[in-house]
Design an enzyme around this catalytic site. Structure first.
Site, PDB file in Angstrom:
ATOM      1  N   ASP A  68       7.561 -28.666  82.762  1.00 18.76           N
ATOM      2  CA  ASP A  68       8.988 -28.589  83.080  1.00 18.76           C
ATOM      3  C   ASP A  68       9.224 -28.604  84.587  1.00 18.76           C
ATOM      4  O   ASP A  68       8.900 -27.639  85.278  1.00 18.76           O
ATOM      5  CB  ASP A  68       9.543 -27.295  82.461  1.00 18.76           C
ATOM      6  CG  ASP A  68      11.024 -27.120  82.722  1.00 18.76           C
ATOM      7  OD1 ASP A  68      11.696 -28.110  83.043  1.00 18.76           O
ATOM      8  OD2 ASP A  68      11.502 -25.978  82.595  1.00 18.76           O
ATOM      9  N   ASP A 121      14.796 -33.219  85.900  1.00 16.59           N
ATOM     10  CA  ASP A 121      14.374 -32.114  85.041  1.00 16.59           C
ATOM     11  C   ASP A 121      13.765 -32.640  83.748  1.00 16.59           C
ATOM     12  O   ASP A 121      14.479 -33.070  82.840  1.00 16.59           O
ATOM     13  CB  ASP A 121      15.573 -31.221  84.747  1.00 16.59           C
ATOM     14  CG  ASP A 121      15.194 -29.958  84.004  1.00 16.59           C
ATOM     15  OD1 ASP A 121      14.012 -29.806  83.662  1.00 16.59           O
ATOM     16  OD2 ASP A 121      16.072 -29.123  83.758  1.00 16.59           O
TER      17      ASP A 121
END
Length: 405
Positions: free
Chosen positions: A100, A286
């Protein structure tokens, strides 16, 4: 001796990069629908709570959970779609984690966790690891539909053939609610800057740099498309880039604020319609968010321009029969145009004997000193090979090479 030297250099160079296969997780909506519990779940989880990924971690009224430093993020793990394998401890204990770029911490479930979600996932057994060191601190993240609590430790972490020593990580001991129950992954490995971390100490990639175990201070993502017949694996490459995965040229964008992977965005243009983010705004890349997010007032108008209508659950849907007539959406970054068609920004999912088409845009309000932020999640990153360069603090984008469907 010359042959031996060449062999040693070849071996060292080969070990300075590692490829991590990334599997795409079916959306949580699809998993819940398969289990026949979607409607019940939506009743208990309002969309504004379910979909928001970023908010204050420890809101007023929870003093017992406060750390010595504050945070301003939470994570929507529900729709994070790409995960890979790592191991923690000696001997190694395997876990699947989301890689992430929107967070900076590593955490996995603890064997002492008492929540249902932990019972359904692999749990770390600290007492079985010869290299584990207890830290004594606690960490916590507050979610719109629940929260996560745990303790901090240090241990050996392995990613592919790379070994990171004395890595700080979190063991979750309390994961209430159903947010993690249906997740295909066990935990999360954050790849953002250290200033975004909840857990004091170096994030994983920072330790890889400090321990000099990567060839270059770079990692890159190739995210795959889901097809009707298969879900091919993507790839995270730690320590370099793979030129076979994309078409030149690479457009480099400087990082503006070293927390998220945050850049300036020139504008967002709807084909034949209006522009958003006029005069410059900021966006973050992201990999842990599946959709493209933006300020509520602008996303609502964008939904109207593509003909998306809200449902009772708060999601936006479009008429599947109109996909070919929907406008192109162009993101202008560093003077370059990145255009998505409806094939890219509309997610088609089966529902009974027909398909439902969901908009790939969602309203997410993130306030920053630079103003509201846009989030370029997997809907965007699937189309472009993304390179995260910690050495020069920049992000590279190039058209990804996908197999012809």
């Amino acid at each position: 001796m010359l042959r031996l030297l060449i062999l040693l250099l070849t071996t060292w160079t080969g070990s300075a990069m590692v490829r991590v296969p990334l599997r795409r997780v079916p959306s949580i909506r699809a998993q819940l629908r398969t289990q026949g519990v979607l409607e019940e779940f939506l009743k208990d989880h309002r969309p504004d709570m379910f979909n928001r990924r970023y908010a204050q971690c420890f809101p007023p009224g929870t003093p017992s959970l406060r750390l010595r430093r504050s945070s301003e993020k939470i994570y929507n793990f529900m729709d994070a779609q790409y995960y890979g394998e790592i191991s923690v401890g000696t001997p190694p204990q395997n876990f699947s984690v989301i890689f992430d770029t929107g967070s900076a911490d590593l955490w996995v479930p603890s064997s002492y966790c008492v929540s249902q979600a932990c019972a359904l996932h692999r749990r770390f057994k600290a007492f079985e690891s010869k290299t584990f060191h207890h830290d004594g601190r606690i960490f916590g993240i507050h979610y719109g539909s629940g929260h996560l609590l745990g303790v901090i430790g240090r241990d050996t972490v392995k990613i592919g053939n790379m070994t990171i020593l004395n890595q700080e990580f979190g063991e979750s001991v309390y994961e209430p609610g159903s947010a993690f129950v249906t997740a295909k992954f066990d935990g999360v490995l954050g790849l953002a800057y250290q200033s975004l971390a909840e857990i004091l100490g170096n994030p994983v990639f920072d330790n890889m740099l400090a321990q000099q175990i990567v060839d270059q201070p770079v990692f890159s993502f190739y995210l795959t498309r889901r097809t009707k017949t298969s879900t091919p694996e993507g790839e995270l490459l730690l320590g370099g880039i793979d030129e076979a995965m994309f078409d030149q040229p690479i457009n480099w964008l400087p990082v503006i604020t070293k927390r998220y992977w945050q850049i300036r965005m020139d504008s967002v243009v709807v084909q034949g319609g209006r522009s958003f983010c006029q005069g410059e705004c900021h966006a973050i890349f992201d990999t842990g968010t599946s959709l493209i997010g933006g300020p509520t007032n602008e996303i609502v108008r964008l939904q109207q321009l593509i003909g998306a209508t809200p449902t009772n659950s708060g999601e936006f849907v479009v008429d599947c029969a109109r996909l070919s007539s929907l406008p192109h959406i162009t993101f202008i970054l560093g003077g370059k145009e990145y255009t998505l068609t409806s094939e890219h920004y509309v997610r088609k999912e089966p529902f009974g004997f027909r398909d439902l088409c969901f908009s790939g845009f969602q309203a997410i309000d993130i306030n920053s000193p630079e103003g509201p932020l846009w989030i370029l999640g997997d809907v965007f990153l699937t189309e472009y090979y993304s390179i995260f360069d910690r050495g020069l603090d920049r992000i590279g984008l190039a058209h990804a090479r996908h197999p012809i469907q």
